[in-house]
Design a protein around this motif. Structure first.
Motif, short mmCIF file in Angstrom:
data_model
loop_
_atom_site.label_atom_id
_atom_site.label_comp_id
_atom_site.label_asym_id
_atom_site.label_seq_id
_atom_site.Cartn_x
_atom_site.Cartn_y
_atom_site.Cartn_z
N ASP A 17 -14.10 -1.88 3.15
CA ASP A 17 -13.57 -0.34 1.80
C ASP A 17 -13.09 0.85 2.48
N LYS A 18 -13.11 0.41 3.64
CA LYS A 18 -13.44 2.13 5.29
C LYS A 18 -11.51 1.24 5.31
N ILE A 19 -11.12 0.55 5.84
CA ILE A 19 -9.88 -0.61 5.98
C ILE A 19 -8.99 0.01 5.07
N ILE A 20 -9.45 -0.37 4.00
CA ILE A 20 -8.71 0.44 2.60
C ILE A 20 -8.44 1.75 2.41
N ALA A 21 -9.93 2.68 2.44
CA ALA A 21 -9.70 3.62 2.22
C ALA A 21 -8.82 4.65 3.21
N ALA A 22 -8.72 3.69 4.29
CA ALA A 22 -8.04 4.25 5.14
C ALA A 22 -6.21 4.49 4.82
N ASN A 23 -6.26 2.91 4.96
CA ASN A 23 -4.94 2.76 4.66
C ASN A 23 -3.89 2.75 3.19
N GLU A 24 -5.14 3.41 2.48
CA GLU A 24 -4.15 2.71 0.67
C GLU A 24 -3.06 4.04 0.36
#
Length: 251
Positions: A155-162
């Motif tokens: 979720d952190k990676i997705i949020a950072a690169n969304e």
């Protein structure tokens, strides 16, 4: 009949390079996620399987518990009959009646012993299944904890690169509209054939930028002229000249 836009070879190549560079950016973002999406999916499947097993064991324990209760009820029934026969034995008129009552009493005593054996075996079975159930619950709790951690990381990676992912996805969709449909189909087929997703590569140092196979000078000259789409004889990738590749930037 709808008009189908005709693309020049140079437009086709520009569109392909733009699309390749855009999708390569998306690939980079997906690489950041690593194996996390697959690991999360695998853990979710594993937990589903473990939960189904837990439910099955619980149902089995409930079934054995009901069986034990049935045997206990059968013992009470047999004890009631024995008490009834003992009372009847006080008023027997002959040996034949006495023997008949004794036979019935012995039969019920055997039924009690058999029921007690069934209860003992079933109790041992419940104890064994309870151990299996406890292990399953601990395993599920452990997997849930790992899943929670993996999901949080993802979720952190997705949020950072969304934002970037949405941006490049939009650019990729727009780029596809500027590529000849038949050429696009070939591009996508080639792209799926290679793990790095490179279907369009420049000629660098006289070699294919994908497989490093030597490209003869005559072939390089044809590639620079942008008069036809040329593919690598070795790997099948679409070849473009280095200048064209460098002139196109995806921001």
């Amino acid at each position: 009949m709808a008009n189908v836009k005709e693309f020049s070879v140079e437009e086709k190549l520009n569109g392909l390079v733009t699309l390749q560079k855009t999708e390569s950016k998306l690939d980079e973002l997906r690489i950041l996620k690593g194996e996390l999406p697959m690991e999360v999916a695998d853990l979710e499947d594993e937990i589903t399987g473990l939960t189904a097993r837990q439910t099955r064991v619980e149902e089995e324990i409930n079934g054995v518990t009901e069986f034990i209760q049935q045997r206990k009820d059968a013992i009470k029934e047999s004890e009631g009959l024995i008490a009834k026969y003992e009372k009847q034995s006080e008023n027997v008129k002959n040996n034949r009646e006495f023997e008949a009552i004794n036979k019935e009493t012995e039969m019920q005593q055997l039924e009690i012993k058999l029921a007690e054996k069934h209860i003992k075996d079933a109790t041992e079975e419940i104890s064994e299944k309870a151990g299996t159930l406890e292990k399953a619950k601990k395993n599920i709790a452990l997997k849930d904890g790992i899943l929670s951690t993996k999901k949080s990381e993802l979720d952190k990676i997705i949020a950072a690169n969304e934002k970037e992912e949405k941006h490049y996805s939009k650019l990729a969709s727009e780029a596809k509209e500027h590529v000849d449909p038949r050429l696009l189909a070939s591009y996508e087929k080639i792209r799926k054939s290679y793990r790095n997703g490179l279907a369009v590569v420049p000629v660098e140092r006289d070699a294919c930028g994908g497989c490093f196979y030597y490209v003869p000078p005559q072939k390089q000259s044809e590639i620079k002229q942008h008069k036809k789409v040329i593919i690598c004889e070795n790997c099948g990738r679409i070849l473009v000249d280095e200048e064209l590749a460098n002139n196109i930037e995806v921001k």
